[in-house]
Design a protein around this motif. Structure first.
Motif, PDB file in Angstrom:
ATOM      1  N   ALA A   9       7.368 -16.393 -16.187  1.00  0.00           N
ATOM      2  CA  ALA A   9       6.238 -16.548 -17.110  1.00  0.00           C
ATOM      3  C   ALA A   9       6.242 -17.927 -17.762  1.00  0.00           C
ATOM      4  CB  ALA A   9       6.287 -15.451 -18.167  1.00  0.00           C
ATOM      5  N   LEU A  10       7.407 -18.393 -18.176  1.00  0.00           N
ATOM      6  CA  LEU A  10       7.500 -19.708 -18.812  1.00  0.00           C
ATOM      7  C   LEU A  10       7.127 -20.836 -17.847  1.00  0.00           C
ATOM      8  CD1 LEU A  10      10.805 -19.283 -20.857  1.00  0.00           C
ATOM      9  CD2 LEU A  10       8.465 -19.303 -21.742  1.00  0.00           C
ATOM     10  N   LEU A  11       7.430 -20.638 -16.568  1.00  0.00           N
ATOM     11  CA  LEU A  11       7.134 -21.675 -15.581  1.00  0.00           C
ATOM     12  C   LEU A  11       5.654 -21.746 -15.222  1.00  0.00           C
ATOM     13  CD1 LEU A  11      10.151 -21.293 -13.116  1.00  0.00           C
ATOM     14  CD2 LEU A  11       9.656 -23.265 -14.561  1.00  0.00           C
ATOM     15  N   VAL A  12       5.048 -20.592 -15.013  1.00  0.00           N
ATOM     16  CA  VAL A  12       3.701 -20.596 -14.441  1.00  0.00           C
ATOM     17  C   VAL A  12       2.582 -20.579 -15.483  1.00  0.00           C
ATOM     18  CG1 VAL A  12       4.540 -19.481 -12.356  1.00  0.00           C
ATOM     19  CG2 VAL A  12       3.552 -18.076 -14.159  1.00  0.00           C
ATOM     20  N   LEU A  13       2.826 -20.026 -16.663  1.00  0.00           N
ATOM     21  CA  LEU A  13       1.743 -19.928 -17.641  1.00  0.00           C
ATOM     22  C   LEU A  13       1.136 -21.287 -18.005  1.00  0.00           C
ATOM     23  CD1 LEU A  13       2.778 -17.074 -20.104  1.00  0.00           C
ATOM     24  CD2 LEU A  13       0.789 -17.168 -18.602  1.00  0.00           C
ATOM     25  N   PRO A  14       1.938 -22.333 -18.230  1.00  0.00           N
ATOM     26  CA  PRO A  14       1.299 -23.637 -18.502  1.00  0.00           C
ATOM     27  C   PRO A  14       0.429 -24.131 -17.353  1.00  0.00           C
ATOM     28  CG  PRO A  14       3.601 -23.675 -19.161  1.00  0.00           C
ATOM     29  CD  PRO A  14       3.401 -22.406 -18.384  1.00  0.00           C
ATOM     30  N   THR A  28     -10.253 -18.353  -8.672  1.00  0.00           N
ATOM     31  CA  THR A  28      -9.098 -18.464  -9.566  1.00  0.00           C
ATOM     32  C   THR A  28      -7.924 -17.610  -9.103  1.00  0.00           C
ATOM     33  OG1 THR A  28     -10.546 -18.899 -11.448  1.00  0.00           O
ATOM     34  CG2 THR A  28      -8.310 -18.182 -11.942  1.00  0.00           C
ATOM     35  N   THR A  29      -8.177 -16.372  -8.703  1.00  0.00           N
ATOM     36  CA  THR A  29      -7.064 -15.464  -8.372  1.00  0.00           C
ATOM     37  C   THR A  29      -6.210 -15.968  -7.199  1.00  0.00           C
ATOM     38  OG1 THR A  29      -8.701 -14.094  -7.180  1.00  0.00           O
ATOM     39  CG2 THR A  29      -8.039 -13.383  -9.394  1.00  0.00           C
ATOM     40  N   PRO A  30      -6.778 -16.557  -6.135  1.00  0.00           N
ATOM     41  CA  PRO A  30      -5.880 -17.109  -5.105  1.00  0.00           C
ATOM     42  C   PRO A  30      -5.005 -18.246  -5.633  1.00  0.00           C
ATOM     43  CG  PRO A  30      -8.114 -16.902  -4.255  1.00  0.00           C
ATOM     44  CD  PRO A  30      -8.181 -16.676  -5.721  1.00  0.00           C
ATOM     45  N   THR A  31      -5.569 -19.062  -6.521  1.00  0.00           N
ATOM     46  CA  THR A  31      -4.783 -20.152  -7.105  1.00  0.00           C
ATOM     47  C   THR A  31      -3.644 -19.595  -7.951  1.00  0.00           C
ATOM     48  OG1 THR A  31      -6.830 -21.435  -7.220  1.00  0.00           O
ATOM     49  CG2 THR A  31      -4.933 -22.303  -8.401  1.00  0.00           C
ATOM     50  N   LEU A  32      -3.918 -18.516  -8.688  1.00  0.00           N
ATOM     51  CA  LEU A  32      -2.868 -17.885  -9.493  1.00  0.00           C
ATOM     52  C   LEU A  32      -1.741 -17.372  -8.604  1.00  0.00           C
ATOM     53  CD1 LEU A  32      -4.997 -15.830 -12.064  1.00  0.00           C
ATOM     54  CD2 LEU A  32      -4.073 -18.135 -12.309  1.00  0.00           C
ATOM     55  N   SER A  33      -2.099 -16.764  -7.472  1.00  0.00           N
ATOM     56  CA  SER A  33      -1.076 -16.264  -6.551  1.00  0.00           C
ATOM     57  C   SER A  33      -0.265 -17.404  -5.948  1.00  0.00           C
ATOM     58  CB  SER A  33      -1.729 -15.433  -5.439  1.00  0.00           C
ATOM     59  OG  SER A  33      -2.335 -14.269  -5.954  1.00  0.00           O
ATOM     60  N   VAL A  58       0.833  -1.203   0.000  1.00  0.00           N
ATOM     61  CA  VAL A  58       0.000   0.000   0.000  1.00  0.00           C
ATOM     62  C   VAL A  58       0.867   1.252   0.000  1.00  0.00           C
ATOM     63  CG1 VAL A  58      -1.676   1.324   1.338  1.00  0.00           C
ATOM     64  CG2 VAL A  58      -1.944  -1.156   1.095  1.00  0.00           C
ATOM     65  N   ARG A  59       1.970   1.215   0.739  1.00  0.00           N
ATOM     66  CA  ARG A  59       2.855   2.379   0.802  1.00  0.00           C
ATOM     67  C   ARG A  59       3.514   2.647  -0.543  1.00  0.00           C
ATOM     68  NH1 ARG A  59       6.849   1.773   5.556  1.00  0.00           N
ATOM     69  NH2 ARG A  59       4.819   1.630   6.594  1.00  0.00           N
ATOM     70  N   GLN A  60       3.970   1.579  -1.196  1.00  0.00           N
ATOM     71  CA  GLN A  60       4.601   1.751  -2.502  1.00  0.00           C
ATOM     72  C   GLN A  60       3.554   1.993  -3.584  1.00  0.00           C
ATOM     73  OE1 GLN A  60       6.851  -1.837  -2.842  1.00  0.00           O
ATOM     74  NE2 GLN A  60       8.449  -1.182  -1.430  1.00  0.00           N
ATOM     75  N   GLY A  61       2.497   1.208  -3.526  1.00  0.00           N
ATOM     76  CA  GLY A  61       1.349   1.463  -4.389  1.00  0.00           C
ATOM     77  C   GLY A  61       1.477   1.016  -5.827  1.00  0.00           C
ATOM     78  N   MET A  62       2.662   0.965  -6.368  1.00  0.00           N
ATOM     79  CA  MET A  62       2.826   0.758  -7.797  1.00  0.00           C
ATOM     80  C   MET A  62       2.424  -0.644  -8.248  1.00  0.00           C
ATOM     81  SD  MET A  62       3.484   3.454  -9.309  1.00  0.00           S
ATOM     82  CE  MET A  62       3.792   2.671 -10.892  1.00  0.00           C
ATOM     83  N   ASP A  63       2.815  -1.681  -7.487  1.00  0.00           N
ATOM     84  CA  ASP A  63       2.549  -3.049  -7.927  1.00  0.00           C
ATOM     85  C   ASP A  63       1.053  -3.326  -8.049  1.00  0.00           C
ATOM     86  OD1 ASP A  63       5.194  -3.595  -8.143  1.00  0.00           O
ATOM     87  OD2 ASP A  63       5.360  -4.691  -6.246  1.00  0.00           O
ATOM     88  N   SER A  64       0.304  -3.036  -6.976  1.00  0.00           N
ATOM     89  CA  SER A  64      -1.134  -3.295  -7.015  1.00  0.00           C
ATOM     90  C   SER A  64      -1.837  -2.389  -8.013  1.00  0.00           C
ATOM     91  CB  SER A  64      -1.741  -3.113  -5.616  1.00  0.00           C
ATOM     92  OG  SER A  64      -1.434  -1.839  -5.102  1.00  0.00           O
ATOM     93  N   LEU A  65      -1.431  -1.118  -8.071  1.00  0.00           N
ATOM     94  CA  LEU A  65      -2.043  -0.195  -9.029  1.00  0.00           C
ATOM     95  C   LEU A  65      -1.719  -0.609 -10.457  1.00  0.00           C
ATOM     96  CD1 LEU A  65      -3.605   2.421  -9.499  1.00  0.00           C
ATOM     97  CD2 LEU A  65      -1.440   3.656  -9.345  1.00  0.00           C
ATOM     98  N   MET A  66      -0.498  -1.055 -10.690  1.00  0.00           N
ATOM     99  CA  MET A  66      -0.093  -1.467 -12.027  1.00  0.00           C
ATOM    100  C   MET A  66      -0.930  -2.648 -12.507  1.00  0.00           C
ATOM    101  SD  MET A  66       3.749  -2.431 -13.320  1.00  0.00           S
ATOM    102  CE  MET A  66       3.903  -3.698 -12.051  1.00  0.00           C
ATOM    103  N   ALA A  67      -1.227  -3.587 -11.616  1.00  0.00           N
ATOM    104  CA  ALA A  67      -2.022  -4.747 -12.007  1.00  0.00           C
ATOM    105  C   ALA A  67      -3.429  -4.332 -12.426  1.00  0.00           C
ATOM    106  CB  ALA A  67      -2.084  -5.744 -10.840  1.00  0.00           C
ATOM    107  N   MET A 121       0.062 -11.692 -12.820  1.00  0.00           N
ATOM    108  CA  MET A 121       1.457 -12.099 -12.947  1.00  0.00           C
ATOM    109  C   MET A 121       2.438 -10.941 -12.790  1.00  0.00           C
ATOM    110  SD  MET A 121       1.638 -14.807 -16.081  1.00  0.00           S
ATOM    111  CE  MET A 121       3.435 -14.628 -15.995  1.00  0.00           C
ATOM    112  N   LEU A 122       1.958  -9.707 -12.942  1.00  0.00           N
ATOM    113  CA  LEU A 122       2.870  -8.571 -13.051  1.00  0.00           C
ATOM    114  C   LEU A 122       3.745  -8.391 -11.813  1.00  0.00           C
ATOM    115  CD1 LEU A 122       0.657  -5.874 -14.809  1.00  0.00           C
ATOM    116  CD2 LEU A 122       2.453  -7.294 -15.801  1.00  0.00           C
ATOM    117  N   SER A 123       3.180  -8.622 -10.648  1.00  0.00           N
ATOM    118  CA  SER A 123       3.926  -8.365  -9.412  1.00  0.00           C
ATOM    119  C   SER A 123       4.472  -9.632  -8.769  1.00  0.00           C
ATOM    120  CB  SER A 123       3.028  -7.638  -8.402  1.00  0.00           C
ATOM    121  OG  SER A 123       1.869  -8.392  -8.122  1.00  0.00           O
TER     122      SER A 123
END
Length: 222
Positions: free
Chosen positions: A164-169, A138-143, A17-26, A65-67
């Protein structure tokens, strides 16, 4: 142990929350990706409604996946992860706490933004409950799956590409069942089988991921 678990989770949420960029970027990526599709395929409501479920799920998957690369990287670089590994709190609990914090600052905002984007993409109103339920499962499983990938590429050069190569499949089953659930709701078919499959994947991830990710972290710290 519970107090240590909650402290790790609160710390990660506060930092995010303090940095903000990762969550906002997603969230920004999620919105932009969904907005670009009507510009590319045309504004016809029937066309958009037919592909809306796939657009929303794919965009949410990529946004989540971004963060992921930074899930353990910052703590690894400043030595915090090594100190936490030496603490009484099991490393498996640390993984779960970090994944929970990642979902709270990334997955939850994606779920909140999805109904607005569903309106933009002309998704059938009957599919909204299925959309929210599918993303909530789905989103908790992705995390969780992403945490394994983030632990495996920890300290590697160009870790984002490897991640990305590891998790996308491994994301493909979640994507298939989430889209199937949303489409089933739109056509009036039973949604429960698809949601149960998503729930089963989530339970399997909750059971397997902490041990796998913790083993990868120990290897990175060795």
């Amino acid at each position: 142990m519970l107090s240590g678990f909650l402290e790790v989770m609160r710390r990660d949420v506060r930092l995010a929350v303090r940095q903000g960029m990762d969550s906002l970027m997603a969230v920004v990526f999620f919105v932009i990706a969904c907005v670009l599709f009507p510009l590319g395929v045309g504004p016809e409501p029937q066309t958009l409604a037919r592909i809306a479920s796939g657009i929303l799920c794919v965009a949410a998957l990529l946004a989540a996946m971004l963060s992921l690369e930074r899930l353990f990287q910052a703590d690894y670089e400043d030595g915090t992860l090594e100190q936490v590994a030496l603490s009484p709190l099991p490393l498996e609990a640390v993984v779960v706490a970090k994944v929970a914090a990642h979902w709270l600052v990334t997955g939850l905002p994606l779920i909140a933004a999805s109904p607005v984007l569903a309106i933009l993409l002309q998704l059938d109103a009957k599919s909204y409950p299925a959309l929210l339920a599918a993303l909530a499962l789905t989103t908790p499983t992705l995390s969780l799956i992403g945490a394994v990938g983030a632990a495996l590429v920890l300290g590697a050069r160009r870790g984002g590409v490897l991640l990305a190569l590891l998790v996308l499949p491994l994301y493909i089953p979640e994507l298939i069942f989430a889209v199937a659930a949303i489409d089933a709701a739109g056509f009036g078919y039973p949604v429960q089988p698809h949601l149960l499959l998503l729930a089963g994947l989530l339970v399997a991830a909750v059971v397997l991921v902490p041990w796998t990710a913790a083993a990868a972290l120990r290897q990175a710290l060795a």
